[in-house]
Design an enzyme around this catalytic site. Structure first.
Site, PDB file in Angstrom:
ATOM      1  N   ASP A 100      25.031  56.729 111.541  1.00  0.00           N
ATOM      2  CA  ASP A 100      24.229  56.679 110.304  1.00  0.00           C
ATOM      3  C   ASP A 100      24.890  57.408 109.134  1.00  0.00           C
ATOM      4  OD1 ASP A 100      22.155  55.286 111.470  1.00  0.00           O
ATOM      5  OD2 ASP A 100      20.973  57.079 111.919  1.00  0.00           O
ATOM      6  N   LYS A 144      16.107  58.936 105.673  1.00  0.00           N
ATOM      7  CA  LYS A 144      16.035  57.463 105.595  1.00  0.00           C
ATOM      8  C   LYS A 144      14.924  56.957 106.496  1.00  0.00           C
ATOM      9  CE  LYS A 144      18.032  56.405 109.841  1.00  0.00           C
ATOM     10  NZ  LYS A 144      17.276  55.990 111.001  1.00  0.00           N
TER      11      LYS A 144
HETATM   12  O1  C5P Z   1      26.299  57.626 116.353  1.00  0.00           O
HETATM   13  P1  C5P Z   1      25.319  58.644 116.810  1.00  0.00           P
HETATM   14  O2  C5P Z   1      25.980  59.913 117.271  1.00  0.00           O
HETATM   15  O3  C5P Z   1      24.223  58.911 115.832  1.00  0.00           O
HETATM   16  O4  C5P Z   1      24.617  58.017 118.079  1.00  0.00           O
HETATM   17  C1  C5P Z   1      23.870  58.763 119.017  1.00  0.00           C
HETATM   18  C2  C5P Z   1      23.763  57.941 120.283  1.00  0.00           C
HETATM   19  O5  C5P Z   1      22.965  56.778 120.041  1.00  0.00           O
HETATM   20  C3  C5P Z   1      25.090  57.403 120.766  1.00  0.00           C
HETATM   21  O6  C5P Z   1      25.707  58.334 121.641  1.00  0.00           O
HETATM   22  C4  C5P Z   1      24.698  56.148 121.505  1.00  0.00           C
HETATM   23  O7  C5P Z   1      24.225  56.476 122.798  1.00  0.00           O
HETATM   24  C5  C5P Z   1      23.493  55.653 120.718  1.00  0.00           C
HETATM   25  N1  C5P Z   1      23.856  54.605 119.731  1.00  0.00           N
HETATM   26  C6  C5P Z   1      24.148  53.320 120.168  1.00  0.00           C
HETATM   27  N2  C5P Z   1      24.490  52.344 119.267  1.00  0.00           N
HETATM   28  C7  C5P Z   1      24.510  52.604 117.941  1.00  0.00           C
HETATM   29  C8  C5P Z   1      24.199  53.912 117.470  1.00  0.00           C
HETATM   30  C9  C5P Z   1      23.883  54.877 118.386  1.00  0.00           C
HETATM   31  O8  C5P Z   1      24.115  53.050 121.381  1.00  0.00           O
HETATM   32  N3  C5P Z   1      24.837  51.642 117.084  1.00  0.00           N
END
Ligand code: C5P
Length: 300
Positions: free
Chosen positions: A152, A17
């Site tokens: 995501d 994406k």
């Molecule tokens: O959700 P995901 O594991 O992809 O996110 C990785 C990191 O990115 C999370 O641990 C967080 O620190 C940050 N993040 C965030 N807010 C979001 C998505 C991700 O702070 N909406």
């Protein structure tokens, strides 16, 4: 997500994406950030092949870019740290099945690039194991598991190839446009950690809304849409990574309709008017040796 079942093997092509818009609305009590983002899935795919085994294990083999022995980067997690294995384990926990599988994952989507390769693989694994193991979980149940795997992941479960995503990223509003979008994308030699980029982001009082961009895209006015690209994570990424700075300066001199970093970086893209335009710009970028250059199109 493209699925094909043949001779005991389920093959799934998991797309990458790009974020055409990403606003950070604020920090939440759970440490995540509230977002408004416009995501488009593009025709660059990882390929997963899932097969039954008699054992109860999930055996994962990786190949392609970013895997050991495959050139510049070695960043694709192996074994239980890979989201594909975590997706399988989550499904086993949720349903009580003890089925095993042999999984081969061929990577083409660069890692640590803001293109959600790992998240797309995880969504592919949820859909694939649900089918391979005949678990019969409904979309809403898969969506709930997807959100637990990563912010995501739910986007890739949706059948829509573009969506405005809110909340952590898991609230999906599909959008449709009359025109196909053509991009040139560069992933420099270095990557960025999503968590680190978010930690360094300072949400602003003055927030931008995705509406103007969504309206331009709905009209098929790519010239105007190119001027509305936005990513609040660009500013921290520029502070953390010199390659993103170089890419921004390089794209500013190119004849593209607009340019921006995707997600938390480090990949950076330009919007082009058509396929030939994207190829011409890609050739110029290749010559600068600034990173791995891809031309991709939005999916129908
Ligand atoms: O959700 P995901 O594991 O992809 O996110 C990785 C990191 O990115 C999370 O641990 C967080 O620190 C940050 N993040 C965030 N807010 C979001 C998505 C991700 O702070 N909406």
């Amino acid at each position: 997500m493209l699925c094909h079942l043949g001779d005991e093997t389920l093959t799934i092509h998991a797309p990458a994406k790009l974020n055409l818009f990403l606003e950070v609305l604020g920090r939440r009590a759970d440490g995540f950030h509230e977002l408004e983002t416009l995501m488009v899935s593009v025709g660059l795919y990882d390929t997963l092949r899932l097969r039954h085994t008699t054992s109860e294990h999930i055996e994962l083999t990786n190949s392609g870019i970013g895997t050991s022995g495959a050139g510049q980067m070695s960043e694709i997690p192996e074994g239980r740290t890979n989201l594909v294995v975590r997706a399988a384990e989550l499904l086993r926990e949720a349903t009580g099945t003890s089925a095993g599988a042999r999984v081969s994952l061929h990577k083409r989507i660069p890692a640590a690039a803001g293109m959600a390769g790992g998240s797309s693989d995880a969504a592919a694994a949820l859909l694939g194991f649900n089918q391979l193991w005949r678990l019969g979980l409904a979309h809403a149940e898969l969506h709930e598991l997807a959100a637990r795997l990563g912010s995501d992941v739910p986007f890739f479960l949706s059948s829509s190839s573009a969506a405005i995503c809110r909340g952590r990223g898991e609230r999906i509003e599909p959008v449709h446009w009359p025109t196909r979008l053509y991009f040139v994308v560069v992933r420099p030699a270095t990557g960025l950690s999503t968590a680190e980029v978010f930690q360094n982001c300072r949400p602003q009082e003055e927030r931008r809304s995705v509406e103007a961009l969504a309206t331009m895209l709905a009209k098929g006015d790519l010239g105007q849409a190119g001027q509305q690209l936005h990513n609040r994570l660009l500013e921290p990424a520029l502070r953390l990574n010199e390659d993103v700075n170089r890419l921004r300066r390089t794209f500013a001199k190119l004849p593209v309709l607009g340019h921006m970093m995707s997600g938390s970086g480090t990949s950076y893209f330009g919007i082009c008017a058509h396929r030939k335009h994207a190829r011409t710009v890609a050739a110029r970028l290749h010559a600068t040796r600034i990173g791995s250059v891809f031309t991709v199109e939005s999916r129908p």
